[in-house]
Design a protein around this motif. Structure first.
Motif, PDB file in Angstrom:
ATOM      1  N   GLY A 183       0.887  -1.188  -0.159  1.00  0.00           N
ATOM      2  CA  GLY A 183       0.131   0.064   0.118  1.00  0.00           C
ATOM      3  C   GLY A 183       0.906   1.288  -0.104  1.00  0.00           C
ATOM      4  O   GLY A 183       0.594   1.994  -0.654  1.00  0.00           O
ATOM      5  N   ALA A 184       1.838   1.418   0.866  1.00  0.00           N
ATOM      6  CA  ALA A 184       2.751   2.499   0.951  1.00  0.00           C
ATOM      7  C   ALA A 184       3.401   2.676  -0.171  1.00  0.00           C
ATOM      8  O   ALA A 184       3.641   3.970  -0.859  1.00  0.00           O
ATOM      9  N   GLN A 185       3.792   1.654  -0.992  1.00  0.00           N
ATOM     10  CA  GLN A 185       4.694   1.689  -2.185  1.00  0.00           C
ATOM     11  C   GLN A 185       3.833   2.146  -3.549  1.00  0.00           C
ATOM     12  O   GLN A 185       4.223   2.997  -4.295  1.00  0.00           O
ATOM     13  N   ILE A 186       2.524   1.690  -3.429  1.00  0.00           N
ATOM     14  CA  ILE A 186       1.707   2.148  -4.369  1.00  0.00           C
ATOM     15  C   ILE A 186       1.317   3.599  -4.283  1.00  0.00           C
ATOM     16  O   ILE A 186       1.513   4.243  -5.236  1.00  0.00           O
ATOM     17  N   ALA A 187       1.201   4.007  -3.122  1.00  0.00           N
ATOM     18  CA  ALA A 187       1.163   5.675  -2.803  1.00  0.00           C
ATOM     19  C   ALA A 187       2.352   6.176  -3.324  1.00  0.00           C
ATOM     20  O   ALA A 187       2.007   7.257  -3.808  1.00  0.00           O
ATOM     21  N   ALA A 188       3.334   5.724  -2.967  1.00  0.00           N
ATOM     22  CA  ALA A 188       4.748   6.400  -3.452  1.00  0.00           C
ATOM     23  C   ALA A 188       4.731   6.568  -4.850  1.00  0.00           C
ATOM     24  O   ALA A 188       5.109   7.338  -5.355  1.00  0.00           O
ATOM     25  N   HIS A 189       4.312   5.529  -5.763  1.00  0.00           N
ATOM     26  CA  HIS A 189       4.540   5.458  -7.219  1.00  0.00           C
ATOM     27  C   HIS A 189       3.525   6.528  -7.655  1.00  0.00           C
ATOM     28  O   HIS A 189       3.630   7.362  -8.723  1.00  0.00           O
ATOM     29  N   LEU A 190       2.104   6.909  -6.882  1.00  0.00           N
ATOM     30  CA  LEU A 190       1.490   7.546  -7.670  1.00  0.00           C
ATOM     31  C   LEU A 190       1.953   9.213  -7.251  1.00  0.00           C
ATOM     32  O   LEU A 190       1.876   9.959  -7.971  1.00  0.00           O
ATOM     33  N   VAL A 191       2.596   9.611  -6.096  1.00  0.00           N
ATOM     34  CA  VAL A 191       3.134  10.910  -6.006  1.00  0.00           C
ATOM     35  C   VAL A 191       4.277  10.841  -6.736  1.00  0.00           C
ATOM     36  O   VAL A 191       4.658  12.055  -7.252  1.00  0.00           O
ATOM     37  N   ASN A 192       5.248  10.016  -7.312  1.00  0.00           N
ATOM     38  CA  ASN A 192       6.470  10.126  -8.220  1.00  0.00           C
ATOM     39  C   ASN A 192       5.864  10.680  -9.497  1.00  0.00           C
ATOM     40  O   ASN A 192       6.469  11.552 -10.071  1.00  0.00           O
ATOM     41  N   LEU A 193       4.466  10.298  -9.902  1.00  0.00           N
ATOM     42  CA  LEU A 193       3.912  10.900 -11.000  1.00  0.00           C
ATOM     43  C   LEU A 193       2.982  12.050 -10.976  1.00  0.00           C
ATOM     44  O   LEU A 193       2.211  12.230 -11.811  1.00  0.00           O
TER      45      LEU A 193
END
Length: 806
Positions: free
Chosen positions: A27-37
């Motif tokens: 969950g945290a890493q999905i959130a990270a990839h969202l803010v990356n973009l």
């Protein structure tokens, strides 16, 4: 051959903000990839007692900064993830257009959470579960009836930033338009490769991939092969992820692997391979010891100091690792596919028998399950490429090796009891359209076992931007280096156009290394573009923009003529950079993957850059004992002067420090966002999430520049920081040299770098031209290439492929 036309659905759902439920690893890493973009995201988890009710989510966000590989493109992006908890913040779901549930793999927990969030989800929002294998239909039953048409599975692969695959899994109630909208968002906004899977246990990639891992472990034990040998055999040599099998299991987590295996065991008792759906004994042993893999510090492997050890089931302890495949097996694996598989099958050597058994079981399993798990063989092959790092999916390799001969070999092994199960291959393998076409992939479509026909790709509008999409073998389609109208070609550059308006230059040399032929080809491209085109785009169809200068081509010149022979070669390369900068038409660098050394210099001298997020950019010449000699330092000095001119009162040296450190330490950006921080990508440049959209966006940007009546910049004189600033920059590395972090030769190169960046032996504020700095670059470059330690570094790299720090 029977083909079925796909129905085209609209994609109008706008996803502006996303909620992720569950702040665990995924969950945290999905959130990270969202803010990356640039996608705003709220990360939810359980409430905590005390003054910080959202502490669980906050701690998960902080941990993102320490994880390797980095989930965040820049550490400070963690601050863009908003922590939340279920007790206080469920009303915030009202302004989220997509809700992704990513809590633990418990059906009852997930269903309880759905009942909790149901009243708060916005009308029209999509709800999706990031489960790795639970029934999506069963999960959806806990949602209010009004939400069920907007619910589906959305299975990201770990780590979400780097693994391309996302599986979308509908329920019978899911509206087709919801899947189209999600596929569009995942592709365009997050750069993902989307495969639609059937709602069967573990879906496509894990169903095939985990069965393959179990087969590999079974045959490794049967034939007495060590974990290290198996990983060497099943890594890059087999066209798979470099981590092989057992190291991949460590990365995934042995507890996660065991969970997926148990899901197969519990939910597929009638599967032909069900007898092998059990957690291997060695995995159970490691789990009992708390050895969960990489996250616990030990699994099949552990690191003891600098030594990698592997678990020895016989002694129940760790022992040295590092054994490799037999050399003759390496030789076999380099042969063409038909010969390769035949030799493996016919050999009596245990390693060859092992590889044939693993491949055979993969073919067998994929054929048996195709109808149940996927719409077509294309989905299986792309899922294995994107989710398990394979260069080819199982059907692609089978087809390349010869469809009918391989099918007969598999059938013979089944009949002789050598396969993992006795179930024969499906009838469609041997007769009908597949046999007639010579495989499951044909021009225009791939075989759907459930529909008994070849089906084409989905025609969503988002894919119209993919001018040369990734294709499976046998599918056909336009090939980029054989498409369009060719204007010019030499040994290492193709110059061509798709539309007659924007010219494309593609470097075809290995790693797109810049040689005199590349320099000449790109110069010719600029000339042609100025004669009869609106713009020029530099783009190549793989994950390397350019890995730098071709030192192997340069060294014979140096050996024959010395520095005097190298100087005109460098001058020609610098002239190319200036031609790109001052061309009468806009020049756009379409950067994907590596842009190192001369490749970085090529990109920064173009009018604009269009860059994929996963681009790794840097001036790395220090590693071969040189400094950037194709205008890279000149660019950085000019850029610093421009920034200083726009910031009155700020010393020019301030804008040089980051550049000096980056070049002196051969820093390579870990993302396009970091490349922007280093100055190699500008704020006005475009970052593209999906690599297959890169060319389309670059062409659009080139057309937009041309439409805006583009004129090249005027050459100007600019201020340099001078000799005192150079001494200050160089002094910053003395402590590193004295501490053994850099060598004396590194410091010597840094002196030359600082001299060029600061304009040489001149007072601060002296106005110089680009030509002046380029001449200074060349002088230092030619002096360094004559240095014995630089000579050793270059030869060491050419001989071993690894940098020498002498």
């Amino acid at each position: 051959m029977t083909f079925v036309k796909e129905h085209v659905m609209p994609t109008t759902h706008l996803i502006r903000r996303v909620a992720v439920l569950g702040a665990g690893v995924m969950g945290a890493q999905i959130a990270a990839h969202l803010v990356n973009l640039g996608v705003p995201v709220r990360l939810f988890d359980l409430p905590s007692d005390g003054a910080e009710p959202s502490r669980i989510a906050q701690q998960a966000i902080e941990r993102l900064k320490q994880l390797k590989p980095a989930p965040l493109a820049l550490p400070e992006l963690a601050a863009q993830i908003v922590p939340a908890n279920y007790a206080e913040h469920l009303p915030l779901l009202a302004d989220c257009d997509l809700v992704i549930e990513a809590i633990a793999e418990r059906l009852d927990w997930k269903q309880a959470l759905y009942a909790q969030i149901g009243p708060w989800v916005a009308p029209g929002a999509i709800v999706a579960s990031n489960t790795s294998g639970l029934s999506i239909t069963a999960l959806g039953e806990a949602l209010p009836a009004a939400l069920r048409p907007r619910f589906c599975g959305i299975h990201f692969f770990n780590p979400p930033r780097y693994m391309p695959l996302v599986e979308l899994i509908p329920t019978p109630a899911t509206e087709p338009a919801v899947l189209d909208a999600l596929e569009t968002f995942l592709t365009r906004a997050l750069g993902k490769g989307v495969v639609r899977a059937r709602d069967t246990p573990n879906f496509i990639a894990n169903r095939i991939g985990v069965a393959g891992m179990l087969s590999t472990m079974h045959h490794a034990q049967r034939l007495g092969l060590g974990f290290d040998v198996v990983d060497d055999l099943t890594g890059k040599k087999l066209g798979r992820a470099s981590s092989g099998t057992f190291r991949t299991a460590d990365v995934v987590g042995l507890d996660t692997l065991a969970h997926v295996v148990r899901t197969l065991q519990a939910q597929l008792p009638d599967d032909p391979l069900a007898a092998h759906f059990a957690v291997p004994a060695v995995v159970e042993t490691l789990l009992a010891r708390g050895a969960l893999g990489q996250k616990s510090g030990a699994g099949f492997y552990r690191k003891s100091g600098r030594v990698i050890q592997q678990f020895d089931p016989a002694s129940q302890d760790y022992a040295p690792s590092g054994a490799k495949a037999e050399p003759f097996i390496d030789h076999i694996l380099k042969r063409p596919a038909p010969e390769r598989l035949r030799l493996l099958r016919e050999s009596s050597h245990p390693q060859a028998q092992f590889l044939w058994a693993v491949l055979r079981d993969g073919f067998h399993d994929a054929a048996l399950n195709l109808a149940a798990i996927a719409e077509s063989a294309r989905d299986v092959d792309l899922a294995m490429r994107w989710g398990f790092g394979m260069k080819q999916g199982p059907f692609e390799l089978w087809q390349e090796a010869g469809w009918t001969p391989v099918a007969e070999w598999v059938a013979q092994d089944i009949a002789q009891g050598q396969a993992l199960c006795a179930t024969p291959l499906p009838a469609w393998v041997f007769s009908g359209p597949v046999a007639e076409a010579g495989g499951v992939h044909a021009e225009g479509g791939s075989w759907s076992a459930s529909r008994g026909a070849f089906v084409p790709r989905r025609h969503l509008p988002v894919y119209e931007r993919h001018l040369f999409p990734e294709r499976v073998r046998g599918e056909g389609g336009a090939q980029p280096l054989a498409s369009g109208v060719e204007e010019f070609r030499n040994k290492e550059v193709r110059v061509w156009s798709l539309d007659g308006e924007v010219l494309i230059a593609s470097i075809t040399a290995k790693l797109h290394l810049i040689s005199p032929d590349v320099t000449a080809g790109l110069l010719r491209a600029v000339e042609i573009a100025e004669e009869r085109y609106r713009a020029l785009v530099i783009w190549s169809p793989d994950d390397v923009f350019s890995a730098g200068a071709n030192l192997e081509a340069l060294m014979p010149v140096f050996m024959a003529q010395g520095p005097a022979g190298v100087e005109p070669v460098e001058k020609a390369l610098q002239d190319l950079m200036m031609r790109l900068r001052y061309a009468q038409v806009p020049t756009v660098a379409a950067v994907r993957g590596l842009a190192l050394g001369g490749g970085c210099e090529l990109a920064v001298h173009c009018t604009q850059r269009v860059v994929t997020l996963e681009s790794y950019v840097g001036l790395v010449e220090v590693g071969v004992g040189l400094l950037p000699g194709a205008g890279g330092l000149t660019y950085l000095a000019r850029r610093a002067a421009e920034l200083a001119a726009a910031a009155p009162g700020v010393d020019l040296l301030h804008f040089l420090k980051t550049s000096f450190q980056a070049v002196a330490m051969a820093t390579v950006s870990t993302s396009a966002l970091e490349a922007r921080r280093l100055g190699y990508v500008l704020p006005s440049d475009v970052i593209v999430p999906h690599r297959d959209e890169l060319l389309c966006v670059a062409l659009s940007q080139a057309q937009a520049l041309a439409a805006a009546s583009y004129r090249p910049p005027l050459p100007v004189r600019f201020a340099v920081a001078g000799r005192d600033a150079a001494a200050t920059l160089e002094a910053s590395l003395v402590g590193m040299r004295d501490g053994g972090l850099i060598t004396e030769h590194d410091r010597h190169i840094a002196h030359a770098i600082a001299d060029v960046l600061c304009g040489g032996d001149v007072p601060a504020g002296t106005l110089v031209t680009e030509d002046y700095l380029l001449a200074l670059e060349r002088r230092h470059f030619c002096a360094l290439i004559a240095h014995p330690k630089t000579h050793d570094r270059i030869l060491g790299l050419l001989q071993t492929g690894k940098p020498l720090r002498n």
